[in-house]
Design a protein around this motif. Structure first.
Motif, mmCIF file in Angstrom:
data_model
loop_
_atom_site.group_PDB
_atom_site.id
_atom_site.type_symbol
_atom_site.label_atom_id
_atom_site.label_comp_id
_atom_site.label_asym_id
_atom_site.label_seq_id
_atom_site.Cartn_x
_atom_site.Cartn_y
_atom_site.Cartn_z
ATOM 1 N N ASP A 20 0.690 -1.156 -0.193
ATOM 2 C CA ASP A 20 0.078 0.044 0.080
ATOM 3 C C ASP A 20 0.778 1.186 0.021
ATOM 4 O O ASP A 20 0.171 2.410 -0.103
ATOM 5 C CB ASP A 20 -0.934 -0.090 1.396
ATOM 6 N N THR A 21 2.219 1.371 0.284
ATOM 7 C CA THR A 21 2.879 2.374 0.206
ATOM 8 C C THR A 21 3.791 2.414 -1.108
ATOM 9 O O THR A 21 3.482 3.013 -1.868
ATOM 10 C CB THR A 21 3.815 2.476 1.555
ATOM 11 N N THR A 22 4.965 1.652 -1.077
ATOM 12 C CA THR A 22 5.545 1.625 -2.336
ATOM 13 C C THR A 22 5.137 1.278 -3.508
ATOM 14 O O THR A 22 5.445 1.904 -4.555
ATOM 15 C CB THR A 22 7.056 0.590 -2.007
ATOM 16 N N PHE A 23 3.945 0.306 -3.569
ATOM 17 C CA PHE A 23 3.511 -0.089 -4.727
ATOM 18 C C PHE A 23 2.107 0.461 -4.972
ATOM 19 O O PHE A 23 1.460 -0.045 -5.944
ATOM 20 C CB PHE A 23 3.529 -1.828 -4.569
ATOM 21 N N HIS A 24 1.829 1.153 -4.014
ATOM 22 C CA HIS A 24 0.529 2.105 -4.308
ATOM 23 C C HIS A 24 -0.644 1.224 -4.491
ATOM 24 O O HIS A 24 -1.703 1.338 -5.217
ATOM 25 C CB HIS A 24 0.668 2.912 -5.252
ATOM 26 N N GLY A 25 -0.798 -0.004 -3.708
ATOM 27 C CA GLY A 25 -1.613 -1.116 -3.837
ATOM 28 C C GLY A 25 -1.789 -1.748 -5.199
ATOM 29 O O GLY A 25 -2.775 -2.481 -5.456
ATOM 30 N N ASP A 26 -0.762 -1.642 -5.803
ATOM 31 C CA ASP A 26 -0.756 -2.332 -7.185
ATOM 32 C C ASP A 26 -0.128 -3.857 -6.958
ATOM 33 O O ASP A 26 1.231 -3.918 -7.082
ATOM 34 C CB ASP A 26 -0.046 -1.431 -8.369
ATOM 35 N N GLU A 27 -1.053 -4.860 -7.079
ATOM 36 C CA GLU A 27 -0.376 -6.168 -6.870
ATOM 37 C C GLU A 27 0.193 -6.803 -7.961
ATOM 38 O O GLU A 27 1.264 -7.380 -7.918
ATOM 39 C CB GLU A 27 -1.677 -7.291 -6.764
ATOM 40 N N THR A 28 -0.010 -6.249 -9.296
ATOM 41 C CA THR A 28 0.648 -6.903 -10.404
ATOM 42 C C THR A 28 2.112 -6.020 -10.278
ATOM 43 O O THR A 28 2.964 -6.754 -10.804
ATOM 44 C CB THR A 28 -0.087 -6.005 -11.776
ATOM 45 N N LEU A 29 2.395 -4.857 -10.031
ATOM 46 C CA LEU A 29 3.448 -4.024 -9.751
ATOM 47 C C LEU A 29 4.486 -4.800 -8.742
ATOM 48 O O LEU A 29 5.607 -5.215 -9.069
ATOM 49 C CB LEU A 29 3.646 -2.641 -9.418
ATOM 50 N N LEU A 30 3.881 -5.291 -7.540
ATOM 51 C CA LEU A 30 4.529 -6.098 -6.673
ATOM 52 C C LEU A 30 4.866 -7.425 -7.168
ATOM 53 O O LEU A 30 6.172 -7.563 -7.093
ATOM 54 C CB LEU A 30 3.574 -6.481 -5.423
ATOM 55 N N ALA A 31 3.967 -8.124 -7.948
ATOM 56 C CA ALA A 31 4.401 -9.414 -8.526
ATOM 57 C C ALA A 31 5.397 -9.303 -9.368
ATOM 58 O O ALA A 31 6.399 -10.158 -9.563
ATOM 59 C CB ALA A 31 3.246 -10.201 -9.174
ATOM 60 N N SER A 32 5.562 -8.421 -10.332
ATOM 61 C CA SER A 32 6.633 -8.210 -11.250
ATOM 62 C C SER A 32 7.888 -7.666 -10.797
ATOM 63 O O SER A 32 9.105 -8.204 -10.989
ATOM 64 C CB SER A 32 6.281 -7.039 -12.313
ATOM 65 N N THR A 33 7.994 -6.993 -9.615
ATOM 66 C CA THR A 33 9.077 -6.550 -8.795
ATOM 67 C C THR A 33 9.745 -7.660 -8.578
ATOM 68 O O THR A 33 10.865 -8.121 -8.258
ATOM 69 C CB THR A 33 8.755 -5.470 -7.998
ATOM 70 N N VAL A 34 8.888 -8.587 -7.589
ATOM 71 C CA VAL A 34 9.403 -9.827 -7.090
ATOM 72 C C VAL A 34 9.798 -10.818 -8.220
ATOM 73 O O VAL A 34 11.012 -11.206 -7.928
ATOM 74 C CB VAL A 34 8.359 -10.607 -6.161
ATOM 75 N N ALA A 35 9.311 -10.877 -9.051
ATOM 76 C CA ALA A 35 9.806 -11.836 -10.262
ATOM 77 C C ALA A 35 11.059 -11.355 -10.767
ATOM 78 O O ALA A 35 11.745 -12.196 -11.069
ATOM 79 C CB ALA A 35 8.435 -11.737 -11.247
ATOM 80 N N ALA A 36 11.220 -10.017 -10.872
ATOM 81 C CA ALA A 36 12.569 -9.380 -11.470
ATOM 82 C C ALA A 36 13.433 -10.003 -10.618
ATOM 83 O O ALA A 36 14.618 -10.075 -11.202
ATOM 84 C CB ALA A 36 12.548 -8.069 -12.068
ATOM 85 N N LEU A 37 13.627 -9.387 -9.349
ATOM 86 C CA LEU A 37 14.779 -9.524 -8.403
ATOM 87 C C LEU A 37 14.909 -10.983 -8.340
ATOM 88 O O LEU A 37 15.947 -11.439 -8.157
ATOM 89 C CB LEU A 37 13.975 -9.022 -7.083
ATOM 90 N N SER A 38 13.938 -11.801 -8.212
ATOM 91 C CA SER A 38 14.184 -13.359 -8.097
ATOM 92 C C SER A 38 14.901 -13.971 -9.356
ATOM 93 O O SER A 38 15.711 -14.813 -9.101
ATOM 94 C CB SER A 38 13.028 -14.131 -7.502
ATOM 95 N N ALA A 39 14.231 -13.465 -10.318
ATOM 96 C CA ALA A 39 14.924 -13.936 -11.494
ATOM 97 C C ALA A 39 16.288 -13.553 -11.637
ATOM 98 O O ALA A 39 17.267 -14.492 -12.308
ATOM 99 C CB ALA A 39 14.134 -13.358 -12.920
#
Length: 240
Positions: free
Chosen positions: A190-209
């Motif tokens: 709700d802060t860094t990602f402004h409630g955008d779950e897709t943005l959170l998922a893509s960030t997690v995916a990019a970092l882990s990838a």
């Protein structure tokens, strides 16, 4: 350790198979990972895919399924290939399984990974770029290792195959990093990602990838250099 096509029987000074404590855990991890990852793609049911399929590429599920199947072959066979006791005791089997690892595992899985990466937009372009780079480096290291073996340059063969092994197993570390980053970043939805779950998922995916394969490759390089340094010190002491 220099690889040769024929080895003498294991000497008393050579560690026995049970003195390689990493062999069994590696085999267990590989078997568990394959047992978890493979069944949805053997079902022939696209609805069971764990990767969202794009509408513009209908063969996505088939390509992804083949990538997973060939990747599973690579994971299982590499456990035997890097086991020093098996490699020394059964050199002919080592060569035969090595061909399966290269041509029935890494190469087809790596080439299909490129297609999967560029046709899976859900996780974003950063993750797609990682997939393409990883697949290219994986195929390159594996082919280099196979070529060194063909030329009987077994020291170089071993070095390239250690890198190939690290990249083969990076799919496991990728998933581990995904869990770590999801736990660490979810409170910031709700802060860094402004409630955008897709943005959170893509960030997690990019970092882990990226970390999933870059770190294992760096560890492999460190391990190889550490071994070379130890051999240089041993030679220096022998010449004194």
């Amino acid at each position: 350790m220099t690889l040769t096509t024929e080895r003498p029987p294991a000497s008393p000074s050579r560690p026995r198979w049970w003195r390689r404590p990493w062999v069994a855990p590696l085999a267990v991890v590989s078997a568990v990972f394959v047992a978890y990852s493979l069944p949805p793609y053997l079902s022939l049911d696209p609805a069971q895919s764990r990767v969202p399929a794009p509408d513009f590429f209908p063969p996505h599920f088939a390509v992804l399924s083949l990538h997973v199947v060939f990747g599973s072959i690579a994971m299982i066979t590499c456990c035997l290939q890097i086991w020093p006791w098996f490699r020394g005791r059964y050199p002919r089997a080592h060569r035969m399984i090595g061909r399966v690892y290269v041509f029935g595992g890494c190469l087809p899985s790596g080439l299909l990974a490129v297609v999967v990466s560029v046709t899976t937009p859900f996780f974003g372009p950063v993750t797609a770029a990682s997939g393409v780079v990883l697949a290219s480096v994986w195929v390159g290291c594996t082919l280099a290792g196979w070529r060194m073996a063909r030329q009987r340059r077994f020291v170089d063969h071993r070095r390239w195959m250690v890198r190939s092994f690290a990249l083969t197993m990076s799919i496991v570390t990728n998933r581990l990093w995904g869990v770590v980053f999801f736990i660490a970043l979810s409170p910031q939805l709700d802060t860094t990602f402004h409630g955008d779950e897709t943005l959170l998922a893509s960030t997690v995916a990019a970092l882990s990838a990226w970390l999933g394969w870059v770190l294992p490759l760096l560890v492999a390089e460190w391990w190889l250099e550490r071994g070379d340094a130890a051999k240089r010190r041993a030679r220096a002491r022998a010449t004194r």
